[in-house]
Design a protein around this motif. Structure first.
Motif, PDB file in Angstrom:
ATOM      1  N   ASP A   1       0.822  -1.209   0.000  1.00 52.96           N
ATOM      2  CA  ASP A   1       0.000   0.000   0.000  1.00 52.96           C
ATOM      3  C   ASP A   1       0.859   1.263   0.000  1.00 52.96           C
ATOM      4  OD1 ASP A   1      -2.580  -1.442   2.158  1.00 52.96           O
ATOM      5  OD2 ASP A   1      -2.265  -1.554  -0.027  1.00 52.96           O
ATOM      6  N   GLN A   2       1.908   1.256   0.809  1.00 48.72           N
ATOM      7  CA  GLN A   2       2.761   2.442   0.900  1.00 48.72           C
ATOM      8  C   GLN A   2       3.487   2.710  -0.418  1.00 48.72           C
ATOM      9  OE1 GLN A   2       3.168   4.628   3.268  1.00 48.72           O
ATOM     10  NE2 GLN A   2       2.423   3.716   5.167  1.00 48.72           N
ATOM     11  N   LEU A   3       4.049   1.651  -1.023  1.00 45.29           N
ATOM     12  CA  LEU A   3       4.801   1.833  -2.265  1.00 45.29           C
ATOM     13  C   LEU A   3       3.875   2.215  -3.410  1.00 45.29           C
ATOM     14  CD1 LEU A   3       7.664   1.698  -3.389  1.00 45.29           C
ATOM     15  CD2 LEU A   3       7.248  -0.702  -3.998  1.00 45.29           C
ATOM     16  N   ARG A   4       2.660   1.606  -3.441  1.00 48.11           N
ATOM     17  CA  ARG A   4       1.703   1.918  -4.505  1.00 48.11           C
ATOM     18  C   ARG A   4       1.237   3.368  -4.388  1.00 48.11           C
ATOM     19  NH1 ARG A   4       0.073   1.762  -9.227  1.00 48.11           N
ATOM     20  NH2 ARG A   4      -1.914   0.850  -9.842  1.00 48.11           N
ATOM     21  N   ALA A   5       1.023   3.826  -3.140  1.00 47.41           N
ATOM     22  CA  ALA A   5       0.590   5.205  -2.939  1.00 47.41           C
ATOM     23  C   ALA A   5       1.677   6.184  -3.358  1.00 47.41           C
ATOM     24  CB  ALA A   5       0.223   5.419  -1.470  1.00 47.41           C
ATOM     25  N   LEU A   6       2.941   5.839  -3.102  1.00 48.35           N
ATOM     26  CA  LEU A   6       4.039   6.710  -3.513  1.00 48.35           C
ATOM     27  C   LEU A   6       4.104   6.804  -5.031  1.00 48.35           C
ATOM     28  CD1 LEU A   6       6.594   8.367  -2.939  1.00 48.35           C
ATOM     29  CD2 LEU A   6       7.884   6.226  -2.853  1.00 48.35           C
ATOM     30  N   GLU A   7       3.883   5.672  -5.723  1.00 49.18           N
ATOM     31  CA  GLU A   7       3.918   5.710  -7.181  1.00 49.18           C
ATOM     32  C   GLU A   7       2.824   6.623  -7.740  1.00 49.18           C
ATOM     33  OE1 GLU A   7       2.743   2.170  -9.213  1.00 49.18           O
ATOM     34  OE2 GLU A   7       3.996   2.613 -10.967  1.00 49.18           O
ATOM     35  N   ARG A   8       1.634   6.546  -7.144  1.00 54.00           N
ATOM     36  CA  ARG A   8       0.533   7.380  -7.628  1.00 54.00           C
ATOM     37  C   ARG A   8       0.848   8.869  -7.427  1.00 54.00           C
ATOM     38  NH1 ARG A   8      -3.837   3.302  -4.967  1.00 54.00           N
ATOM     39  NH2 ARG A   8      -4.097   1.908  -6.774  1.00 54.00           N
TER      40      ARG A   8
ATOM     41  N   GLY B   1      10.828  -2.784 -15.673  1.00 56.21           N
ATOM     42  CA  GLY B   1       9.435  -2.452 -15.432  1.00 56.21           C
ATOM     43  C   GLY B   1       8.621  -3.667 -15.036  1.00 56.21           C
ATOM     44  N   GLN B   2       8.999  -4.858 -15.570  1.00 56.02           N
ATOM     45  CA  GLN B   2       8.284  -6.077 -15.220  1.00 56.02           C
ATOM     46  C   GLN B   2       8.458  -6.411 -13.740  1.00 56.02           C
ATOM     47  OE1 GLN B   2       6.141  -8.009 -17.069  1.00 56.02           O
ATOM     48  NE2 GLN B   2       5.793  -8.902 -15.042  1.00 56.02           N
ATOM     49  N   ARG B   3       9.676  -6.211 -13.210  1.00 53.21           N
ATOM     50  CA  ARG B   3       9.898  -6.485 -11.801  1.00 53.21           C
ATOM     51  C   ARG B   3       9.049  -5.548 -10.929  1.00 53.21           C
ATOM     52  NH1 ARG B   3      14.021  -8.613  -8.700  1.00 53.21           N
ATOM     53  NH2 ARG B   3      14.183 -10.084 -10.420  1.00 53.21           N
ATOM     54  N   ILE B   4       8.957  -4.276 -11.352  1.00 52.14           N
ATOM     55  CA  ILE B   4       8.118  -3.336 -10.605  1.00 52.14           C
ATOM     56  C   ILE B   4       6.667  -3.793 -10.637  1.00 52.14           C
ATOM     57  CG2 ILE B   4       7.320  -0.950 -10.474  1.00 52.14           C
ATOM     58  CD1 ILE B   4       9.971  -0.107 -11.746  1.00 52.14           C
ATOM     59  N   SER B   5       6.230  -4.299 -11.796  1.00 54.80           N
ATOM     60  CA  SER B   5       4.852  -4.795 -11.906  1.00 54.80           C
ATOM     61  C   SER B   5       4.633  -6.019 -11.033  1.00 54.80           C
ATOM     62  CB  SER B   5       4.535  -5.125 -13.368  1.00 54.80           C
ATOM     63  OG  SER B   5       4.612  -3.960 -14.175  1.00 54.80           O
ATOM     64  N   ASP B   6       5.674  -6.867 -10.862  1.00 58.04           N
ATOM     65  CA  ASP B   6       5.538  -8.012  -9.969  1.00 58.04           C
ATOM     66  C   ASP B   6       5.316  -7.559  -8.527  1.00 58.04           C
ATOM     67  OD1 ASP B   6       8.037 -10.051 -11.684  1.00 58.04           O
ATOM     68  OD2 ASP B   6       5.893  -9.747 -12.062  1.00 58.04           O
TER      69      ASP B   6
ATOM     70  N   LEU C   1       4.059  -4.533  -7.694  1.00 60.30           N
ATOM     71  CA  LEU C   1       2.888  -3.661  -7.584  1.00 60.30           C
ATOM     72  C   LEU C   1       1.853  -3.985  -8.668  1.00 60.30           C
ATOM     73  CD1 LEU C   1       4.681  -0.223  -6.940  1.00 60.30           C
ATOM     74  CD2 LEU C   1       3.582  -1.703  -5.252  1.00 60.30           C
ATOM     75  N   PRO C   2       1.302  -5.199  -8.682  1.00 60.17           N
ATOM     76  CA  PRO C   2       0.235  -5.506  -9.642  1.00 60.17           C
ATOM     77  C   PRO C   2      -1.056  -4.781  -9.234  1.00 60.17           C
ATOM     78  CG  PRO C   2       0.512  -7.339  -8.139  1.00 60.17           C
ATOM     79  CD  PRO C   2       1.588  -6.341  -7.803  1.00 60.17           C
ATOM     80  N   ASP C   3      -1.999  -4.727 -10.160  1.00 57.84           N
ATOM     81  CA  ASP C   3      -3.273  -4.087  -9.827  1.00 57.84           C
ATOM     82  C   ASP C   3      -3.994  -4.848  -8.719  1.00 57.84           C
ATOM     83  OD1 ASP C   3      -3.875  -3.223 -13.307  1.00 57.84           O
ATOM     84  OD2 ASP C   3      -2.803  -2.141 -11.706  1.00 57.84           O
TER      85      ASP C   3
ATOM     86  N   PRO D   1      -3.641  -6.589  -5.346  1.00 57.66           N
ATOM     87  CA  PRO D   1      -2.650  -6.702  -4.271  1.00 57.66           C
ATOM     88  C   PRO D   1      -2.413  -8.137  -3.810  1.00 57.66           C
ATOM     89  CG  PRO D   1      -4.675  -5.644  -3.503  1.00 57.66           C
ATOM     90  CD  PRO D   1      -4.791  -5.750  -4.983  1.00 57.66           C
ATOM     91  N   THR D   2      -3.393  -9.024  -3.973  1.00 58.18           N
ATOM     92  CA  THR D   2      -3.189 -10.401  -3.505  1.00 58.18           C
ATOM     93  C   THR D   2      -2.177 -11.139  -4.368  1.00 58.18           C
ATOM     94  OG1 THR D   2      -5.036 -11.196  -4.859  1.00 58.18           O
ATOM     95  CG2 THR D   2      -5.523 -10.489  -2.586  1.00 58.18           C
ATOM     96  N   ALA D   3      -1.894 -10.606  -5.590  1.00 62.59           N
ATOM     97  CA  ALA D   3      -0.926 -11.249  -6.480  1.00 62.59           C
ATOM     98  C   ALA D   3       0.472 -10.634  -6.343  1.00 62.59           C
ATOM     99  CB  ALA D   3      -1.396 -11.124  -7.934  1.00 62.59           C
ATOM    100  N   ALA D   4       0.624  -9.668  -5.458  1.00 65.85           N
ATOM    101  CA  ALA D   4       1.904  -8.977  -5.324  1.00 65.85           C
ATOM    102  C   ALA D   4       2.974  -9.887  -4.738  1.00 65.85           C
ATOM    103  CB  ALA D   4       1.739  -7.744  -4.444  1.00 65.85           C
ATOM    104  N   LYS D   5       4.191  -9.743  -5.227  1.00 66.47           N
ATOM    105  CA  LYS D   5       5.353 -10.455  -4.696  1.00 66.47           C
ATOM    106  C   LYS D   5       6.181  -9.484  -3.853  1.00 66.47           C
ATOM    107  CE  LYS D   5       5.668 -13.588  -8.671  1.00 66.47           C
ATOM    108  NZ  LYS D   5       6.534 -14.072  -9.786  1.00 66.47           N
ATOM    109  N   THR D   6       6.398  -9.843  -2.615  1.00 60.49           N
ATOM    110  CA  THR D   6       7.173  -8.972  -1.731  1.00 60.49           C
ATOM    111  C   THR D   6       8.649  -9.030  -2.117  1.00 60.49           C
ATOM    112  OG1 THR D   6       5.637  -9.348   0.079  1.00 60.49           O
ATOM    113  CG2 THR D   6       7.821  -8.487   0.656  1.00 60.49           C
ATOM    114  N   PRO D   7       9.310  -7.891  -2.307  1.00 57.56           N
ATOM    115  CA  PRO D   7      10.749  -7.914  -2.636  1.00 57.56           C
ATOM    116  C   PRO D   7      11.538  -8.612  -1.520  1.00 57.56           C
ATOM    117  CG  PRO D   7       9.822  -5.726  -2.969  1.00 57.56           C
ATOM    118  CD  PRO D   7       8.778  -6.525  -2.269  1.00 57.56           C
TER     119      PRO D   7
END
Length: 943
Positions: A10-17, A50-55, A57-59, A61-67
């Motif tokens: 949530d924090q990283l996605r909000a920063l991107e927006r 960009g693909q790693r960023i999408s992994d 931060l997918p649309d 959140p349940t599919a997101a991979k934690t770095p």
């Protein structure tokens, strides 16, 4: 994904927006492809697709991979980029902790009993002694963070790697080494952001730094940062062993697996690093190894911090950051030579504050600067500063001071400058500790460094020495006495030693007796020695005698104490007594004492005495000792005697001696006879001796015959002998030399390695004399100049000093004169150019800044003596200088009439200041015989 993982998403996605919205408002395109390209450029240099960023931060959140933790640096680079686009200032520590908690099966560990506090509590960088930065102009400041934007440099990459190793479970230490205000502490502060919040930070400071460190060292547990800002205050304690105990404790902490991982972060100035890591001089047996534990602790832990921003990527990053931070823009515009960190810390403004201070405030600050130059502090009592400041004011300035001048001066010195701390800062005592009798103040690091550079030749006035003696504990008097002695302030040094000696400190008594002996005041030194002996103290007489002989150049005074040792039966001192007498040209006495040493089974080889005399240019003395060697059955003595006779111009005597040995069948003596005859212009006779050497088996004589024949113009005979040298003697160079026979000697090539490289340093003495004349506007008649043997080496160094340091650099050679060249040689040039008085002044002022270990008072005494100013030299020697440069008036140095306090700790018997008992291996009868023989020797020579 766990709850913490969702929070990270949530924090990283909000920063991107927020970054995307800011770009679109500015009319710039935004996409993850644009993000990928920006990360490849300075200052990030990160490959993140960009693909790693999408992994991450997918649309959905349940599919997101934690770095993973391994991607921590890439995540932080991404956060910095998006924050910059959004116009925000990210906190690295918060993001690192957020990522750490997001990891699967993450468990927090803590050590509540361990000293220190959780790193997350430390949100104020100034609590950990990060320098405050300059303030921006109000119109441009806005809502800036407390610290300017941080620009990582090369050392930060290495520092972060070390911190990550500690996080991974390995105890590590790193010591950032750099000058004042270069960014060392700020780099450590930024590195804390890499630590998970269950780590703790321990910053020991009260009641004193080393005492606080020792008090809790044993309780340090895992996951603890040991914060050693200004590590010299923990490791360098010259008047006690606290620093060494701290170093030993840290070494044990780092190697104890049960207490790891721990991370020791430290900062230190280069000069203190050099002191703590310097290996002891093996030739200086008198000086003990002061910092073995600290040297072992610091080995391999150095991380240099450069003083300036010089790399191109650093400069580009600075420019980019300066666009958003007016403090960086201000520093980048005004800082000299890329010294951004120093300017940010308020250094120039602080220096200007000092240079433009009112009289009283400037006197106060100069007293503090000189106090630090003498090693006092860093916490300086206000009473000391007040008492010393008067010495920096003229009589008129002093008379015009208001009643509350010190309070006003102190307020000025403590005033903040551009938001940074003032020149003097009050050192406050923490709750629960006893406050000192007077408030203490600390001088700003930058002003200490700059002030010392601006006052290298300034002599601290008498008021500072008196204030230090009054307000410092007696334990610090010995170190201060040493500094006074180095500056030739013998009266002040004596009084400081005396204060400690009368309290019963044996080491101070030994130093005091050594001091008086070097001043030629042996009667008073002996009075102190007897006084100490009666009180049961054990003065190290041997160390005093050795110091006077080897390091001070006062043979008569050294002889005084060696005779005392001999009277007391100290046979170990007899060889040095013999060497001393020999060096003084008193061969008969030396030989007599050498017989006493032989009875004690420790005689000196006459060959050693002869070689030393020859090395020092005392050829008559060397000849005397060589004459005595045949009595001991040493046949090589004849050749040594011959060499000395040649040096003295007595070639015929030398030739007769060598011929005597040659007739006895010594082939090398035959060759030497040949060369002596050749040099004397008797080539035919020389050939006879060379051929005789060949017949006796001397392989080198073949080529000698060939060379002599060539010199006489008998080329065919020379070729024949060169061929025989190659065939019969196996001489590998004979034929090559023979090939040069048809060329004149002056045209023959120089031997290998003797060409341009040597010519670079091949100066004549005329060059040196000319340079001196040019520098000091004097004249010299080169035709009348008489230079001495061995002058070339001296001239080489002197020439270098003249060329590289025009302002008094010539006299810098005096720092080495006592060991490398005799003062008489130096005096030859100084007198020729009428520079003796300037050299004396230089010894007083500049000398201590060039070499803190130099014996400048002794050098000045020897210069005066060699210049024929005997009375002036004797007064200087007996009484020393005053801080104002004058020779001290007469002063006495007798011990107190009352008995000194007795020594309560028993020491090894061999250090007693009384007659020692005989060694068991010698036997009572033999010991008595040696004593009687020693007395006869003294009596026969009127000693």
């Amino acid at each position: 994904m766990n709850e913490q993982g969702r929070a990270f998403y949530d924090q990283l996605r909000a920063l991107e927006r927020r970054a995307e919205a800011a770009c679109r408002r500015a009319g710039r395109p935004y996409s993850r492809r644009e993000t990928e390209q920006a990360l490849r450029a300075a200052p990030y240099h990160v490959e993140l697709s960009g693909q790693r960023i999408s992994d991450w931060l997918p649309d959905d959140p349940t599919a997101a991979k934690t770095p993973s933790p391994a991607s921590g640096e890439k995540v932080w680079a991404l956060v910095r980029l998006w924050s910059r686009w959004a116009g925000e200032e990210p906190r690295e520590q918060d993001w690192r902790t957020l990522l750490d908690r997001a990891q699967p099966a993450h468990t927090l560990r803590s050590a509540p009993a361990s000293p220190g506090r959780p790193v997350g509590i430390f949100t104020d960088p100034f609590a950990l002694e990060v320098h405050k930065a300059i303030e921006a102009e109000p119109a441009r400041s806005g809502a800036l963070p407390v610290l300017p934007t941080y620009i990582p440099r090369a050392h930060d990459t290495r520092l972060r790697a070390i911190v990550r190793e500690a996080v991974d479970g390995r105890s590590r230490m790193v010591m950032l080494v750099g000058g004042s205000s270069t960014g060392k502490t700020r780099a450590c502060w930024e590195a804390l952001a890499l630590l998970p919040k269950h780590w703790r930070l321990w910053h020991p400071i009260d009641p004193s730094r080393p005492e606080a460190a020792l008090a809790e060292m044993q309780e340090i547990g895992p996951h603890t940062v040991v914060w050693l800002n200004e590590a010299q205050h923990y490791l360098l304690s010259l008047s006690s062993d606290l620093g060494e105990r701290v170093a030993a404790g840290l070494r044990e902490l780092l190697r104890d697996p049960g207490r790891g991982p721990v991370l020791v972060l430290g900062t230190i100035w280069p000069e203190y690093w050099s002191v703590l890591t310097a290996s002891p001089d093996p030739s200086d047996r008198k000086r003990q190894d002061a910092h073995p534990q600290a040297r072992a602790l610091l080995a391999g832990q150095q991380l240099p911090v450069p003083p300036a921003f010089t790399a191109q990527d650093e400069i580009e990053a600075l420019r980019a950051a300066a666009a958003a931070d007016p403090r960086l823009a201000y520093a980048a515009e005004r800082a000299e030579k890329g010294q951004i960190a120093q300017y940010l810390a308020g250094g120039p403004a602080l220096l200007e504050h000092y240079l433009t201070a009112p009289d009283a405030a400037r006197a106060l600050l100069e007293a503090a600067i000189d106090a630090r130059r003498l090693g006092l502090g860093p916490a300086l009592p206000s009473a000391l500063l007040e008492a010393a400041a008067g010495g920096y004011l003229t009589d008129n300035q002093w008379d015009l001071l208001p009643d509350h001048w010190f309070e006003e001066a102190l307020a000025y010195a403590a005033r903040p400058v551009r938001g940074a701390l003032g020149a003097l800062t009050r050192v406050r005592t923490r709750h629960g500790y006893v406050s000192p009798a007077h408030p203490r103040y600390r001088l700003a690091d930058y002003l200490e460094e700059q002030g010392s550079e601006r006052r290298p030749a300034a002599s601290p006035p008498a008021e500072l020495w008196a204030a230090a003696a009054e307000h410092l504990p007696p334990a610090d008097h010995v170190e201060l006495a040493e500094k006074a002695a180095q500056r030739g302030l013998r009266r002040i040094s004596y009084n400081l030693y005396r204060d400690v000696a009368v309290a019963g400190e044996t080491g101070a008594m030994t130093a005091l007796i050594d001091l008086l002996s070097a001043m030629g005041r042996c009667d008073e030194a002996l009075a102190w020695y007897r006084c100490a002996s009666e009180a049961g103290h054990r003065v190290n007489v041997r160390a005093i005698a050795d110091s006077l002989r080897r390091f001070r150049g006062y043979p008569e005074e050294a002889l005084y104490w060696y005779h005392l040792l001999a009277d007391q039966g100290e046979t170990e001192a007899l060889p040095d007594l013999v060497r001393l007498l020999a060096s003084m040209g008193r061969a008969d006495e030396a030989m007599a004492w050498n017989r006493v040493a032989a009875e004690a089974e420790d005689p000196v080889d006459p060959r050693e005495l002869a070689d030393q005399a020859a090395l020092e240019g005392r050829f008559e003395d060397a000849l005397t000792w060589y004459r005595r060697m045949p009595e001991l059955g040493d046949g090589t003595a004849l050749r040594g005697m011959a060499a000395m006779l040649v040096r003295l111009g007595r070639t015929e005597e030398a030739l007769a001696l060598v011929q005597e040995r040659a007739r006895a069948g010594d082939p090398s003596a035959m060759g030497e006879t040949g060369w002596m005859l050749a040099d004397a212009g008797r080539p035919e006779e020389a050939l006879v001796w060379f051929r005789g050497a060949v017949e006796q088996g001397d392989r080198f004589a073949y080529r000698a015959v060939a060379r002599m024949a060539a010199r006489m113009g008998r080329t065919d005979e020379a070729r024949l002998w060169y061929q025989r040298a190659a065939d019969e003697a196996g001489d590998p160079f004979a034929l090559e030399e023979a090939s040069q026979l048809d060329r004149p000697v002056r045209d023959q090539p120089k031997p290998a390695g003797d060409g341009d490289a040597r010519a670079e340093y091949d100066f004549s003495v005329s060059d040196v004399s000319w340079l001196l004349a040019a520098e000091h506007d004097t004249a010299v008649n080169l035709d009348e100049t008489d230079f001495w043997p061995g002058h070339d080496d001296f001239a080489r160094t002197l020439r270098s000093l003249v060329l590289t340091e025009r302002d008094g650099g010539t006299f810098g050679v005096l720092a080495e004169a006592a060991d490398t060249w005799s003062v008489d040689q130096v005096l030859g040039l100084l007198r020729e150019h009428r520079l003796v008085d300037q050299a004396l002044l230089w010894c007083q002022s500049r000398g201590p800044a060039v070499s803190s270990r130099g014996d400048w008072w002794g050098t000045a005494h020897r210069l005066l003596s060699a210049d024929g100013r005997t009375e002036e030299a004797e007064r200087l020697r007996r009484y020393g200088w005053e801080p104002d440069g004058s020779v001290s008036p007469d002063w006495e140095a007798l011990p107190p009439e009352s008995v000194l306090p007795a020594r309560t700790v028993d020491l090894p018997h061999h250090t007693r200041a009384t007659v020692p008992a005989p060694r068991e291996r010698s036997g009572p009868a033999r010991w008595s015989n040696l004593r009687r023989l020693a007395k006869r020797v003294r009596g026969s020579h009127g000693v």
